[in-house]
Structure formats: structure tokens, C-alpha cells
Design an enzyme around this catalytic site. Sequence first.
Site, PDB file in Angstrom:
ATOM      1  N   GLY A   1       1.535  -3.936   3.531  1.00 31.53           N
ATOM      2  CA  GLY A   1       1.661  -5.380   3.649  1.00 31.53           C
ATOM      3  C   GLY A   1       3.070  -5.785   4.052  1.00 31.53           C
ATOM      4  O   GLY A   1       4.050  -5.129   3.698  1.00 31.53           O
TER       5      GLY A   1
ATOM      6  N   GLN B   1      -4.465  -9.030   5.880  1.00 28.25           N
ATOM      7  CA  GLN B   1      -4.703  -7.677   6.370  1.00 28.25           C
ATOM      8  C   GLN B   1      -5.959  -7.615   7.237  1.00 28.25           C
ATOM      9  O   GLN B   1      -6.034  -6.833   8.197  1.00 28.25           O
ATOM     10  CB  GLN B   1      -4.837  -6.705   5.192  1.00 28.25           C
ATOM     11  CG  GLN B   1      -5.984  -7.032   4.252  1.00 28.25           C
ATOM     12  CD  GLN B   1      -6.125  -6.009   3.137  1.00 28.25           C
ATOM     13  OE1 GLN B   1      -5.855  -4.834   3.333  1.00 28.25           O
ATOM     14  NE2 GLN B   1      -6.539  -6.455   1.967  1.00 28.25           N
TER      15      GLN B   1
ATOM     16  N   HIS C   1      -9.107   3.842  -1.548  1.00 25.35           N
ATOM     17  CA  HIS C   1      -7.715   3.405  -1.394  1.00 25.35           C
ATOM     18  C   HIS C   1      -7.276   2.655  -2.656  1.00 25.35           C
ATOM     19  O   HIS C   1      -7.266   1.430  -2.680  1.00 25.35           O
ATOM     20  CB  HIS C   1      -7.616   2.520  -0.157  1.00 25.35           C
ATOM     21  CG  HIS C   1      -6.247   1.991   0.143  1.00 25.35           C
ATOM     22  ND1 HIS C   1      -5.083   2.548  -0.357  1.00 25.35           N
ATOM     23  CD2 HIS C   1      -5.841   0.931   0.914  1.00 25.35           C
ATOM     24  CE1 HIS C   1      -4.037   1.859   0.094  1.00 25.35           C
ATOM     25  NE2 HIS C   1      -4.476   0.883   0.858  1.00 25.35           N
TER      26      HIS C   1
ATOM     27  N   CYS D   1       0.233   2.213   6.682  1.00 23.32           N
ATOM     28  CA  CYS D   1       0.568   0.813   6.896  1.00 23.32           C
ATOM     29  C   CYS D   1       0.687   0.120   5.542  1.00 23.32           C
ATOM     30  O   CYS D   1       0.075   0.525   4.557  1.00 23.32           O
ATOM     31  CB  CYS D   1      -0.469   0.128   7.765  1.00 23.32           C
ATOM     32  SG  CYS D   1      -2.155   0.165   7.100  1.00 23.32           S
TER      33      CYS D   1
ATOM     34  N   CYS E   1       0.811  -1.225   0.000  1.00 22.14           N
ATOM     35  CA  CYS E   1       0.000   0.000   0.000  1.00 22.14           C
ATOM     36  C   CYS E   1       0.839   1.267   0.000  1.00 22.14           C
ATOM     37  O   CYS E   1       0.330   2.340  -0.340  1.00 22.14           O
ATOM     38  CB  CYS E   1      -0.947   0.009   1.197  1.00 22.14           C
ATOM     39  SG  CYS E   1      -2.170  -1.309   1.166  1.00 22.14           S
TER      40      CYS E   1
ATOM     41  N   SER F   1     -11.045   0.531   4.190  1.00 23.32           N
ATOM     42  CA  SER F   1     -10.888   1.397   3.029  1.00 23.32           C
ATOM     43  C   SER F   1     -11.652   0.837   1.832  1.00 23.32           C
ATOM     44  O   SER F   1     -11.869  -0.367   1.719  1.00 23.32           O
ATOM     45  CB  SER F   1      -9.411   1.530   2.683  1.00 23.32           C
ATOM     46  OG  SER F   1      -8.812   0.251   2.518  1.00 23.32           O
TER      47      SER F   1
ATOM     48  N   ARG G   1     -19.949   9.610   0.889  1.00 22.46           N
ATOM     49  CA  ARG G   1     -21.415   9.616   0.874  1.00 22.46           C
ATOM     50  C   ARG G   1     -21.919   9.887   2.286  1.00 22.46           C
ATOM     51  O   ARG G   1     -21.199   9.662   3.263  1.00 22.46           O
ATOM     52  CB  ARG G   1     -21.973   8.306   0.336  1.00 22.46           C
ATOM     53  CG  ARG G   1     -21.416   7.056   0.983  1.00 22.46           C
ATOM     54  CD  ARG G   1     -21.713   5.831   0.113  1.00 22.46           C
ATOM     55  NE  ARG G   1     -21.254   4.595   0.704  1.00 22.46           N
ATOM     56  CZ  ARG G   1     -20.019   4.114   0.551  1.00 22.46           C
ATOM     57  NH1 ARG G   1     -19.110   4.801  -0.138  1.00 22.46           N
ATOM     58  NH2 ARG G   1     -19.680   2.962   1.090  1.00 22.46           N
TER      59      ARG G   1
END
Length: 383
Positions: A371, A155, A339, A369, A89, A238, A213
Amino acid sequence: MTEAYIIDAVRTPVGRRGKGLAGVHPLDLAAAPIAELVGRQDIDSAEYDEVILGCIDQLGPQAMDIARNAWLAAGLSEHVPGTTVERQCGSGQQAIHYAAQAVMSGTSDLVVAGGVQSMSAIPLSASNRAGAGFDDPFTGSACWADRYGGQEISQFRGAEMMATQWGFPRDQLEELAVSSHERALAAQRDGRFEKEIVAVPGAPQVTADEGPRAPDLQKMRSLDPIIPGGLHTAATASQMSDAAAALLIASPAAVERYGLTPRARIHHVSARGDDPVMMLSAPIRATKYALAKTGMFLDQMDVIEINEAFAAVVLAWQRELDADMARVNVNGGAMALGHPIGATGARLMVSLLHELERSGGRYGLQTMCEGGGQANVTIIECL
């Protein structure tokens, strides 16, 4: 060691997976901010030293070094090389780090850095099902099994481990998700993202981020957890998304040569690792390291971006660092904005710079963060 400056920073809107940007080829998605970024400068594109992009799941339309191919798709010089970075990420943020380090070392003067991801084209973890014959990257490794005893690496499990270790109830996770959407919607109403967003050819109707939203807390409370018996739901994780972002990093020599106006100085770049099984806790250690390395304090940071991969990640980091949440993700985070995994690190930096300028802040910090139990930290000084 020389300085590294951010000259400009732009991004596409963040599209929801399967929605407005789903039909855009990843090359065209990445080419949009690159073309805009380079087009704003009175510099022949052959003068650039390199383009570096983050991207995860580099297969199919994201394969064969998408950084190089996106540069060419943008109609720019064939003489400029490109490289594609994968740090989970944090790939887009790491691309910025590599660009800054190249400039700081004196080996480059003009580098475009950023990230791209089409999660509509290549669903998350599709690479693990791409015919390689493995259920996950660890299956069959005796060395890995010896060290980690066959523990599940996920995760989702990591997020639950963090919520449990720091004692966050589900309603606290949902309160953060509500805040994320409310802040993102307020930012959109105020036009805070307009200066940083560029149009995407092939999807001119997408002019704003599609994720935010009106939050419905009662509906959130009715959602099933991602893991049976867990605390996180789709609302407190996310969103999967499509987007690209690009920044121009330059040396003092390039600033003088081309008459550029720096918008920020990259004050610090670093990365640190932590427990790969819990996976998502590394921003805590990485932020503490960055502050100690620079001799700075968190309350010096006027704006902070920490990626909202899961609500527990942000809440645990806040508790351990005693962060003022009025300065954290002030325009919403990934639970609302989305994300696009390989692009998020660059998208966050684009938004961090623009918010510092808008609010008149001086220092900004970004962390996320990643992986494998990793995290990057960048500190910039707005000029």
C-alpha cells in the site's frame, strides 16, 4: 559492515479467513513459530537482542506491540524488547530488513524477525472503521487533495489500472490463478512445505495451508468482477488469511559464539516507492533498483517469490523484467496459498529459503507490492 545470516525459518500453516485458525488469538498465532524457532537453538532466550514482527491493523488483539507480547506469550525472557512494523503488505519483509540491518550495522547479534496477521480477528481495513471518524486515511487532508486531486486510493482500482495499462485480458489473469493453485497443490502432494510448517497450539488439526484447491476455470469465468466492469475477481486476487512466520537472523560473532550453522546469507535489502494511486507497480522499479545496486541479473536468481496480491501485479512485473516464470512462485502464490497481510513478507522468505535448499539453488529474490505504492526486495544466498 558485517554479514547477516539466516539461521532458521519457520511458519504456521496459512488458514483461510474464518476457518481453521480463526479461533486462535493473534498472540498465540505469533507465539507458535517464535517458540519453535527459539526452542531449536541451545541459547538462553535472554541472549536475544530483539524481536521484530510485521502486522497491519494493529488494534484489538493485535494492538500494544504484538511483537513484544507474542515473545512473552511464547514463554521467553522478559529482558528482550520487541517492536512491531507496519509497511502494509510488506510489513513482514520489512521486519526482516530491519533485523538484517541491525545485524549488519553491528548493533545486534541475534534478532527474531517475522510477521503475524489474523484477518479473521481483524478484517482488512477495519482500522478505517474503528471510530476515528474518517472514511479513509486521506479524507480531510488539504495537502493530499492538492497533490492527488481527490483520486480514489484503492488496491482494487490499482489492480485494474495495471491490467489496463499492460493490456492483460481477463482470461490471462485467470490462467495465472489456475497455475498458482496447481503449483500449490503439487507442492503439498510432494511435501515441500512440511519442513517449514510448525503446529499451532489451539488448532492442532490445521497441519497444511487451507487455501489451495482444484482450480475450476469455468467457475472462475462465471465470477463477478470485484469492481463493476473490471477484470479481477476473487479468483485472481489474493485470499484473506491467518498466519505467522519467524526467522532467526544472526551475526558472524553470534554464529561463532553459539556454534550456529547459517542456512543463507542476506545479500541485499532495499525498498522503493512508485505511483501511490496505481499503488501496486512498485515491485518493477524496486527489482530493477536491487539488481542495479548489486550488479546482478534476474537470470542469476534460481528461485523468485513475488506476492500474488493480484494477477496483474505478477504479469506486469514479469513482462517488464522478462522473468522466467519457471522460477517464479514455483510452489504457488497468494491466490492459492493466501495473503495474511502482515505475515506474508515473512512467509514468503521462509518458503523461499526452503525451496532454494530443496532445489539446490544459490540465489533467491523476493519482492512484493505494498500500500502507498511501495515495494521491498530481498536477495539471499543459500549456503
